[in-house]
Design an enzyme around this catalytic site. Structure first.
Site, PDB file in Angstrom:
ATOM      1  N   HIS A  77     -37.910  11.062  76.286  1.00  0.00           N
ATOM      2  CA  HIS A  77     -37.121  12.056  75.557  1.00  0.00           C
ATOM      3  C   HIS A  77     -37.298  13.400  76.269  1.00  0.00           C
ATOM      4  CE1 HIS A  77     -35.753  13.369  71.257  1.00  0.00           C
ATOM      5  NE2 HIS A  77     -35.369  14.256  72.140  1.00  0.00           N
ATOM      6  N   HIS A  96     -42.586  17.945  77.676  1.00  0.00           N
ATOM      7  CA  HIS A  96     -43.193  16.602  77.669  1.00  0.00           C
ATOM      8  C   HIS A  96     -42.804  15.914  78.986  1.00  0.00           C
ATOM      9  CE1 HIS A  96     -42.280  17.098  73.092  1.00  0.00           C
ATOM     10  NE2 HIS A  96     -43.464  17.596  73.358  1.00  0.00           N
ATOM     11  N   GLU A 134     -33.540   9.405  75.429  1.00  0.00           N
ATOM     12  CA  GLU A 134     -33.138  10.074  74.199  1.00  0.00           C
ATOM     13  C   GLU A 134     -32.927  11.557  74.465  1.00  0.00           C
ATOM     14  OE1 GLU A 134     -36.164   7.731  71.139  1.00  0.00           O
ATOM     15  OE2 GLU A 134     -36.528   9.821  71.660  1.00  0.00           O
ATOM     16  N   HIS A 147     -39.596   6.502  64.766  1.00  0.00           N
ATOM     17  CA  HIS A 147     -40.301   7.695  64.295  1.00  0.00           C
ATOM     18  C   HIS A 147     -41.362   7.308  63.274  1.00  0.00           C
ATOM     19  CE1 HIS A 147     -41.029  11.911  64.379  1.00  0.00           C
ATOM     20  NE2 HIS A 147     -40.023  12.058  65.194  1.00  0.00           N
ATOM     21  N   ASP A 148     -42.596   7.567  63.640  1.00  0.00           N
ATOM     22  CA  ASP A 148     -43.748   7.336  62.751  1.00  0.00           C
ATOM     23  C   ASP A 148     -43.994   5.874  62.413  1.00  0.00           C
ATOM     24  OD1 ASP A 148     -44.649  10.138  62.320  1.00  0.00           O
ATOM     25  OD2 ASP A 148     -42.635  10.329  61.507  1.00  0.00           O
ATOM     26  N   GLY A 163     -43.893   5.885  69.938  1.00  0.00           N
ATOM     27  CA  GLY A 163     -44.663   6.713  70.856  1.00  0.00           C
ATOM     28  C   GLY A 163     -46.009   7.105  70.292  1.00  0.00           C
TER      29      GLY A 163
END
Ligand code: PXP
Length: 238
Positions: free
Chosen positions: A44, A51, A71, A192-193, A215
């Protein structure tokens, strides 16, 4: 149905960037993830490259043997050019603001319908599969069906949070959103999460799940168990 595990390696780049130099090496990490059984690599890149850097994406592209998922926000011209240059297996469009800590909402597919239709066509013309990041709301998923996207990625932050109190309640909106996606001919991704605890129940509740991208939790678990073990552990959950 088998669900693919795409490992998001942004966190490895974050660790590297904290010291300068090239330790840990994100390209080697991507090679290892693939060797250890990951079905894909997700990156991403953000405009400030805090990052993953654009140059990392180009280097990873040279070694990719699985699915490459890039992404980002297509409102950044630099992002669109990068994706068109690399031609990954999949682009996931995310409406995040440049400085945002992490993605925290999906597209309003009703309001952004025309915008999405036009930009999705740009990627699809080049043979790139498109997924769009959405909240688990039936009307939003239904409207995604009119954008030309191949898939939706369900934003699972709410699932992960509510799962800790009540897993059935946590997954209910996602089951409905997934049914709406299937009705409109859309493939289902999620992310996500997601973590070692909540992943299996999500997959059991949504058997049509095609791919998860994970991730933060997976890379954190790798500190304790090692990357090879962790990839195999997550794959078993799927
Ligand atoms: N999907 C999207 C669109 C994201 O932005 C992120 C985080 O970068 C993820 C999935 C992965 O989330 P996590 O790092 O919590 O696994």
């Amino acid at each position: 149905m088998a669900t693919k595990l795409s490992v998001n390696i942004n966190k490895i780049a974050t660790l590297r960037n904290s010291r300068g130099g090239n330790n840990p090496d994100v390209v080697q990490a991507a090679i290892n993830c693939q060797r250890f059984g990951a079905d894909g690599i997700t990156v991403h890149p953000r405009p400030d490259e805090r990052h993953i850097r654009y140059s990392d994406v180009r280097e990873i592209n040279k070694i990719i043997t699985t699915e490459f998922n890039i992404e980002g926000n297509p409102k950044e011209d630099k992002f669109v050019s990068l994706v068109l240059e690399i031609k990954p297996s999949q682009v996931t469009l995310v409406p995040d603001d440049p400085g945002q800590l992490t993605s925290n909402h999906g597209w309003d597919t009703v309001k952004a319908q025309n915008y999405l239709r036009n930009i999705i066509e740009v990627f699809k013309k080049e043979g790139i599969r498109v997924s769009i990041f959405v909240d688990p709301v039936e009307s939003i998923v239904a409207a995604a069906g009119d954008t030309g996207t191949d898939r939706v990625e369900l934003y699972t932050e709410d699932y992960a949070r509510i799962y800790l109190k009540n897993k059935e309640e946590a997954v209910a909106a996602y089951v409905k959103a997934a049914a709406s996606a299937s009705l409109h001919g859309l493939g289902i991704n999620a992310g996500h999460d997601l973590d070692m605890d909540n992943l299996a129940f999500f997959k059991q509740s949504i058997p049509a799940l095609l791919e998860v991208s994970i991730g933060h939790a997976l890379i954190s678990d790798a500190i304790y168990y090692g990357l090879e073990n962790v990839i195999q552990m997550y794959k078993r959950k799927l």
